[in-house]
Design a protein around this motif. Structure first.
Motif, PDB file in Angstrom:
ATOM      1  N   HIS A 183      10.487  68.525 -23.483  1.00 40.78           N
ATOM      2  CA  HIS A 183      10.197  69.829 -24.082  1.00 40.78           C
ATOM      3  C   HIS A 183       9.011  69.663 -25.041  1.00 40.78           C
ATOM      4  CE1 HIS A 183      11.216  73.948 -25.251  1.00 40.78           C
ATOM      5  NE2 HIS A 183      10.935  73.599 -26.495  1.00 40.78           N
ATOM      6  N   GLY A 184       7.962  70.472 -24.826  1.00 36.07           N
ATOM      7  CA  GLY A 184       6.751  70.316 -25.609  1.00 36.07           C
ATOM      8  C   GLY A 184       5.702  69.580 -24.792  1.00 36.07           C
ATOM      9  N   LEU A 185       4.875  68.777 -25.437  1.00 32.03           N
ATOM     10  CA  LEU A 185       3.837  68.019 -24.734  1.00 32.03           C
ATOM     11  C   LEU A 185       4.371  66.668 -24.286  1.00 32.03           C
ATOM     12  CD1 LEU A 185       0.676  68.707 -26.951  1.00 32.03           C
ATOM     13  CD2 LEU A 185       1.214  69.686 -24.695  1.00 32.03           C
ATOM     14  N   GLY A 186       3.956  66.264 -23.068  1.00 33.34           N
ATOM     15  CA  GLY A 186       4.407  64.976 -22.591  1.00 33.34           C
ATOM     16  C   GLY A 186       3.610  64.479 -21.405  1.00 33.34           C
ATOM     17  N   LYS A 187       3.816  63.196 -21.096  1.00 35.51           N
ATOM     18  CA  LYS A 187       3.187  62.567 -19.937  1.00 35.51           C
ATOM     19  C   LYS A 187       4.292  61.970 -19.074  1.00 35.51           C
ATOM     20  CE  LYS A 187      -0.930  61.135 -22.569  1.00 35.51           C
ATOM     21  NZ  LYS A 187      -1.780  59.973 -22.963  1.00 35.51           N
ATOM     22  N   ALA A 188       4.154  62.183 -17.762  1.00 34.94           N
ATOM     23  CA  ALA A 188       5.165  61.659 -16.844  1.00 34.94           C
ATOM     24  C   ALA A 188       4.495  60.977 -15.652  1.00 34.94           C
ATOM     25  CB  ALA A 188       6.070  62.781 -16.353  1.00 34.94           C
ATOM     26  N   ARG A 189       5.131  59.909 -15.178  1.00 34.99           N
ATOM     27  CA  ARG A 189       4.693  59.234 -13.953  1.00 34.99           C
ATOM     28  C   ARG A 189       5.883  59.211 -13.001  1.00 34.99           C
ATOM     29  NH1 ARG A 189       0.871  55.875 -11.909  1.00 34.99           N
ATOM     30  NH2 ARG A 189      -0.276  55.902 -13.892  1.00 34.99           N
ATOM     31  N   LEU A 190       5.691  59.786 -11.812  1.00 38.80           N
ATOM     32  CA  LEU A 190       6.761  59.828 -10.831  1.00 38.80           C
ATOM     33  C   LEU A 190       6.839  58.498 -10.086  1.00 38.80           C
ATOM     34  CD1 LEU A 190       6.096  62.875 -11.457  1.00 38.80           C
ATOM     35  CD2 LEU A 190       7.035  63.342  -9.184  1.00 38.80           C
ATOM     36  N   PRO A 191       7.967  58.193  -9.477  1.00 38.25           N
ATOM     37  CA  PRO A 191       8.116  56.931  -8.760  1.00 38.25           C
ATOM     38  C   PRO A 191       7.069  56.710  -7.666  1.00 38.25           C
ATOM     39  CG  PRO A 191      10.257  57.935  -9.094  1.00 38.25           C
ATOM     40  CD  PRO A 191       9.242  58.950  -9.531  1.00 38.25           C
ATOM     41  N   ASN A 192       6.550  57.789  -7.061  1.00 36.23           N
ATOM     42  CA  ASN A 192       5.570  57.623  -5.971  1.00 36.23           C
ATOM     43  C   ASN A 192       4.138  57.491  -6.474  1.00 36.23           C
ATOM     44  OD1 ASN A 192       4.908  60.217  -6.757  1.00 36.23           O
ATOM     45  ND2 ASN A 192       4.868  61.053  -4.688  1.00 36.23           N
ATOM     46  N   GLY A 193       3.924  57.543  -7.790  1.00 29.55           N
ATOM     47  CA  GLY A 193       2.580  57.364  -8.334  1.00 29.55           C
ATOM     48  C   GLY A 193       1.911  58.636  -8.797  1.00 29.55           C
ATOM     49  N   ASP A 194       2.447  59.818  -8.476  1.00 26.85           N
ATOM     50  CA  ASP A 194       1.906  61.068  -9.013  1.00 26.85           C
ATOM     51  C   ASP A 194       2.127  61.100 -10.529  1.00 26.85           C
ATOM     52  OD1 ASP A 194       1.407  61.724  -6.413  1.00 26.85           O
ATOM     53  OD2 ASP A 194       2.905  63.319  -6.279  1.00 26.85           O
ATOM     54  N   THR A 195       1.247  61.835 -11.229  1.00 29.07           N
ATOM     55  CA  THR A 195       1.406  61.946 -12.683  1.00 29.07           C
ATOM     56  C   THR A 195       1.263  63.392 -13.124  1.00 29.07           C
ATOM     57  OG1 THR A 195      -0.964  61.616 -13.153  1.00 29.07           O
ATOM     58  CG2 THR A 195       0.438  59.641 -13.031  1.00 29.07           C
ATOM     59  N   TYR A 196       1.883  63.687 -14.253  1.00 23.95           N
ATOM     60  CA  TYR A 196       1.749  65.013 -14.862  1.00 23.95           C
ATOM     61  C   TYR A 196       1.575  64.830 -16.358  1.00 23.95           C
ATOM     62  CZ  TYR A 196       2.862  69.583 -16.807  1.00 23.95           C
ATOM     63  OH  TYR A 196       2.819  70.759 -17.512  1.00 23.95           O
ATOM     64  N   GLU A 197       0.633  65.595 -16.906  1.00 25.81           N
ATOM     65  CA  GLU A 197       0.426  65.588 -18.351  1.00 25.81           C
ATOM     66  C   GLU A 197       0.255  67.035 -18.805  1.00 25.81           C
ATOM     67  OE1 GLU A 197      -2.595  63.770 -21.792  1.00 25.81           O
ATOM     68  OE2 GLU A 197      -2.776  63.130 -19.691  1.00 25.81           O
ATOM     69  N   GLY A 198       1.134  67.458 -19.707  1.00 27.86           N
ATOM     70  CA  GLY A 198       1.036  68.835 -20.162  1.00 27.86           C
ATOM     71  C   GLY A 198       2.301  69.293 -20.844  1.00 27.86           C
ATOM     72  N   GLN A 199       2.555  70.586 -20.737  1.00 25.48           N
ATOM     73  CA  GLN A 199       3.651  71.207 -21.463  1.00 25.48           C
ATOM     74  C   GLN A 199       4.926  71.295 -20.624  1.00 25.48           C
ATOM     75  OE1 GLN A 199       1.321  74.828 -22.404  1.00 25.48           O
ATOM     76  NE2 GLN A 199       1.571  74.293 -24.568  1.00 25.48           N
ATOM     77  N   TYR A 200       6.035  71.171 -21.318  1.00 26.64           N
ATOM     78  CA  TYR A 200       7.364  71.300 -20.724  1.00 26.64           C
ATOM     79  C   TYR A 200       8.165  72.322 -21.523  1.00 26.64           C
ATOM     80  CZ  TYR A 200       6.871  66.934 -18.006  1.00 26.64           C
ATOM     81  OH  TYR A 200       6.479  65.951 -17.130  1.00 26.64           O
ATOM     82  N   GLU A 201       9.141  72.904 -20.844  1.00 27.52           N
ATOM     83  CA  GLU A 201      10.136  73.723 -21.531  1.00 27.52           C
ATOM     84  C   GLU A 201      11.513  73.374 -20.975  1.00 27.52           C
ATOM     85  OE1 GLU A 201       9.382  77.882 -21.522  1.00 27.52           O
ATOM     86  OE2 GLU A 201       7.452  77.723 -22.573  1.00 27.52           O
ATOM     87  N   HIS A 202      12.324  72.746 -21.793  1.00 28.50           N
ATOM     88  CA  HIS A 202      13.707  72.414 -21.438  1.00 28.50           C
ATOM     89  C   HIS A 202      13.793  71.679 -20.097  1.00 28.50           C
ATOM     90  CE1 HIS A 202      14.694  74.846 -24.874  1.00 28.50           C
ATOM     91  NE2 HIS A 202      14.155  75.925 -24.312  1.00 28.50           N
ATOM     92  N   GLY A 203      12.928  70.674 -19.919  1.00 26.17           N
ATOM     93  CA  GLY A 203      12.996  69.819 -18.743  1.00 26.17           C
ATOM     94  C   GLY A 203      12.125  70.226 -17.575  1.00 26.17           C
ATOM     95  N   LEU A 204      11.475  71.378 -17.650  1.00 20.35           N
ATOM     96  CA  LEU A 204      10.656  71.863 -16.537  1.00 20.35           C
ATOM     97  C   LEU A 204       9.205  72.027 -16.971  1.00 20.35           C
ATOM     98  CD1 LEU A 204      13.027  74.646 -15.145  1.00 20.35           C
ATOM     99  CD2 LEU A 204      12.820  72.271 -14.361  1.00 20.35           C
ATOM    100  N   ARG A 205       8.288  71.790 -16.055  1.00 25.78           N
ATOM    101  CA  ARG A 205       6.877  72.012 -16.349  1.00 25.78           C
ATOM    102  C   ARG A 205       6.650  73.505 -16.568  1.00 25.78           C
ATOM    103  NH1 ARG A 205       6.930  68.797 -11.917  1.00 25.78           N
ATOM    104  NH2 ARG A 205       6.171  70.416 -10.515  1.00 25.78           N
ATOM    105  N   SER A 206       6.271  73.878 -17.754  1.00 24.31           N
ATOM    106  CA  SER A 206       5.990  75.277 -18.091  1.00 24.31           C
ATOM    107  C   SER A 206       4.904  75.294 -19.150  1.00 24.31           C
ATOM    108  CB  SER A 206       7.238  76.000 -18.615  1.00 24.31           C
ATOM    109  OG  SER A 206       8.173  76.232 -17.580  1.00 24.31           O
ATOM    110  N   GLY A 207       3.879  76.112 -18.920  1.00 26.11           N
ATOM    111  CA  GLY A 207       2.715  76.107 -19.794  1.00 26.11           C
ATOM    112  C   GLY A 207       1.545  75.467 -19.066  1.00 26.11           C
ATOM    113  N   HIS A 208       0.582  74.990 -19.836  1.00 26.01           N
ATOM    114  CA  HIS A 208      -0.612  74.391 -19.226  1.00 26.01           C
ATOM    115  C   HIS A 208      -0.409  72.901 -18.978  1.00 26.01           C
ATOM    116  CE1 HIS A 208      -4.893  74.504 -18.186  1.00 26.01           C
ATOM    117  NE2 HIS A 208      -4.947  73.284 -18.715  1.00 26.01           N
ATOM    118  N   GLY A 209      -0.875  72.445 -17.817  1.00 20.46           N
ATOM    119  CA  GLY A 209      -0.741  71.031 -17.525  1.00 20.46           C
ATOM    120  C   GLY A 209      -1.644  70.600 -16.383  1.00 20.46           C
ATOM    121  N   THR A 210      -1.696  69.292 -16.158  1.00 23.70           N
ATOM    122  CA  THR A 210      -2.511  68.717 -15.084  1.00 23.70           C
ATOM    123  C   THR A 210      -1.638  67.793 -14.248  1.00 23.70           C
ATOM    124  OG1 THR A 210      -4.554  68.813 -16.380  1.00 23.70           O
ATOM    125  CG2 THR A 210      -4.502  67.270 -14.526  1.00 23.70           C
TER     126      THR A 210
END
Length: 286
Positions: A32-59
């Motif tokens: 929740h808030g800003l964070g960086k994540a790396r998935l097991p397959n190598g994809d990545t996400y950096e941006g905003q979350y809300e209660h466990g879900l990508r919500s807001g601006h992100g890449t």
């Protein structure tokens, strides 16, 4: 795991963490808030979350080089965003629940562009398609990715103004020349006669053909004044020389040879790009 599957994998974050994560969390431990994540397959996400879900601006970066940067809502692309595809094509515009919908611009790998309205990942509504190789452009209506409705097909020194049906010109229209005159006429849909031995097979559709009625000075006629088109059969066979091919914008020899071939090539390029769009929907979830 496919790239589409990689995004789906991260959607399970509401229940448990998947992959590596660094960032803010809510009181229940969910991202929740800003964070960086790396998935097991190598994809990545950096941006905003809300209660466990990508919500807001992100890449979101796919392992194959594709990239989306923009708005999310509950793990879906929703709002404004730009998607860069591995082949060099790009879509920038509106998204609704992971689909191109609203207004946006698509730059294709071959340099063609479409700017206009979208619905359900398809060109739908008013839009302009520009053919990079020739500079010609279609300006008008689209239905489910197909040219359909009143439109103008604009070339270097002349343009066609009329209606399209299922990607083909059909019905009344006119060619407008830069020298200050117009050629009025009608595109008609001929019907191929079936051979006796092929009665069980449906006849192949033929290209609409252009029938000239008159040549005038510039007039204010618009295809918007016409009723919506319904396909109709040609009455009889056209006399030789009276009706050129459906893609021939040079009746009477007023245009340089090659315009008709270019227009046919443009149509093929557009169909290839539509196929690529459909493939991207499959590969990247829209």
């Amino acid at each position: 795991m496919s790239d589409l599957g990689s995004e789906d994998a991260e959607s399970g974050e509401a229940e448990k963490d998947i992959g590596e994560y660094e960032g803010d969390r809510d009181g229940e431990g969910r991202r929740h808030g800003l964070g960086k994540a790396r998935l097991p397959n190598g994809d990545t996400y950096e941006g905003q979350y809300e209660h466990g879900l990508r919500s807001g601006h992100g890449t979101y970066r796919f392992k194959n080089g594709a990239l989306y940067t923009g708005d999310y809502l509950e793990n879906k692309k929703h709002g404004k965003g730009v998607f860069f595809y591995p082949d060099g094509s790009k879509y920038a515009g509106d998204w609704v629940h992971d689909q191109r919908q609203g207004y946006g611009e698509y730059l294709y790998a071959n340099g063609d562009t479409y700017t206009g309205e979208w619905a359900n990942n398809k060109r739908h509504g008013q839009g302009t398609y520009v053919y990079k190789e020739t500079g010609s452009k279609y300006v008008g209506c689209w239905v489910n990715g197909i040219q359909n409705g009143p439109a103008e097909l604009i070339h270097l020194n002349h343009r066609f103004k009329g209606r399209f049906l299922n990607g083909k010109p059909l019905g009344r229209g006119k060619f407008i020349f830069d020298i200050g005159c117009e050629q009025h006429g009608e595109y008609i849909q001929p019907v191929q006669e079936k051979e006796e031995e092929d009665e069980d097979e449906p006849p192949l559709p033929l290209e609409p053909v252009w029938k000239v009625s008159e040549i005038t000075k510039l007039t204010p006629w618009s295809p918007d004044d016409e009723e919506p088109l319904v396909p109709k059969e040609a009455e009889g066979e056209a006399e030789k020389g009276e009706i050129p091919s459906a893609l021939d914008a040079e009746e009477g020899g007023d245009h340089p040879e090659g315009d008709a071939g270019e227009e046919g090539e443009e149509k093929r390029e557009e169909e290839v790009n539509q196929d690529e769009e459909d493939q991207e929907i499959t590969d990247f979830g829209g």
